[in-house]
Design a protein around this motif. Structure first.
Motif, PDB file in Angstrom:
ATOM      1  N   GLN A  64      48.864 -56.287 -26.091  1.00 45.50           N
ATOM      2  CA  GLN A  64      48.417 -55.311 -27.093  1.00 45.50           C
ATOM      3  C   GLN A  64      48.309 -55.952 -28.476  1.00 45.50           C
ATOM      4  N   VAL A  65      47.217 -55.674 -29.161  1.00 40.71           N
ATOM      5  CA  VAL A  65      47.049 -56.008 -30.566  1.00 40.71           C
ATOM      6  C   VAL A  65      46.494 -54.778 -31.277  1.00 40.71           C
ATOM      7  N   GLU A  66      46.767 -54.655 -32.555  1.00 42.14           N
ATOM      8  CA  GLU A  66      46.273 -53.501 -33.309  1.00 42.14           C
ATOM      9  C   GLU A  66      44.778 -53.571 -33.568  1.00 42.14           C
ATOM     10  N   ARG A  67      44.288 -54.785 -33.793  1.00 42.69           N
ATOM     11  CA  ARG A  67      42.876 -54.962 -34.139  1.00 42.69           C
ATOM     12  C   ARG A  67      42.416 -56.271 -33.534  1.00 42.69           C
ATOM     13  N   LEU A  68      41.202 -56.288 -33.043  1.00 40.50           N
ATOM     14  CA  LEU A  68      40.644 -57.503 -32.464  1.00 40.50           C
ATOM     15  C   LEU A  68      39.161 -57.545 -32.769  1.00 40.50           C
ATOM     16  N   GLU A  69      38.767 -58.519 -33.543  1.00 40.27           N
ATOM     17  CA  GLU A  69      37.346 -58.678 -33.839  1.00 40.27           C
ATOM     18  C   GLU A  69      36.653 -59.241 -32.616  1.00 40.27           C
ATOM     19  N   ARG A  70      35.535 -58.671 -32.272  1.00 43.32           N
ATOM     20  CA  ARG A  70      34.759 -59.183 -31.138  1.00 43.32           C
ATOM     21  C   ARG A  70      34.199 -60.548 -31.498  1.00 43.32           C
ATOM     22  N   THR A  71      34.171 -61.420 -30.532  1.00 42.34           N
ATOM     23  CA  THR A  71      33.611 -62.737 -30.763  1.00 42.34           C
ATOM     24  C   THR A  71      32.123 -62.644 -31.088  1.00 42.34           C
ATOM     25  N   THR A  72      31.657 -63.521 -31.928  1.00 38.45           N
ATOM     26  CA  THR A  72      30.235 -63.606 -32.253  1.00 38.45           C
ATOM     27  C   THR A  72      29.605 -64.825 -31.574  1.00 38.45           C
ATOM     28  N   TRP A  73      30.353 -65.416 -30.660  1.00 43.79           N
ATOM     29  CA  TRP A  73      29.868 -66.592 -29.946  1.00 43.79           C
ATOM     30  C   TRP A  73      28.513 -66.315 -29.308  1.00 43.79           C
ATOM     31  N   PRO A  74      27.550 -67.193 -29.450  1.00 48.87           N
ATOM     32  CA  PRO A  74      27.694 -68.589 -29.853  1.00 48.87           C
ATOM     33  C   PRO A  74      27.680 -68.846 -31.357  1.00 48.87           C
ATOM     34  N   ARG A  75      27.472 -67.819 -32.173  1.00 50.02           N
ATOM     35  CA  ARG A  75      27.625 -68.018 -33.613  1.00 50.02           C
ATOM     36  C   ARG A  75      29.102 -68.234 -33.900  1.00 50.02           C
ATOM     37  N   PRO A  76      29.452 -69.080 -34.856  1.00 51.55           N
ATOM     38  CA  PRO A  76      30.850 -69.439 -35.083  1.00 51.55           C
ATOM     39  C   PRO A  76      31.636 -68.489 -35.988  1.00 51.55           C
TER      40      PRO A  76
END
Length: 136
Positions: A64-76
């Protein structure tokens, strides 16, 4: 002394732990570790779940985490995020693998070897991805 640490499972952060675990359980045909099954009719407050293969081997875990930014891969902008848990059988092996990890280019991020129940080190690999080595 173990020659190499052993991979225990891959851990994925999630805001909705059960939702992500259930996705992978279904996608990969895995099972919940005993005790991690969804509660029967009760409120699910799980903050850590583990999935296993048909032989009971751990494969994936979710925390569990409170917030998680979605990956923008393949952009860094926001890279992919995960960490690996690697195990060794005892403290002697932990210290040997600690030296090996550093020699191979790992950066020590956290030392919790004073914990009597679960001594561990947390490192960043050369690319910056975190992983732990601990006594199972």
């Amino acid at each position: 002394m173990a020659e190499y640490p052993q991979l225990l499972h891959t851990v994925l952060d999630a805001v909705e732990v059960r939702e992500l675990a259930e996705f992978y359980r279904r996608l990969l045909g895995l099972q919940y570790r005993p005790g991690d099954d969804p509660p029967a009719g009760g409120e699910d407050e799980a903050d850590w779940l583990v999935l296993t293969d048909g032989q009971g081997n751990r494969t994936l875990a979710f925390q569990q985490v409170e917030r998680l930014e979605r990956t923008t891969w393949p952009r860094p902008d926001v890279p992919m995020q995960l960490h690996l848990d690697l195990t060794v059988p005892d403290r002697e092996a932990l210290e040997a693998q600690h030296r090996r990890a550093l020699d191979l280019g790992a950066e020590l991020l956290f030392d919790r070897t004073d914990d009597p129940d679960e001594p561990l080190y947390v490192y960043a690999d050369p690319a910056g991805h975190p992983f732990c080595i601990f006594v199972a």
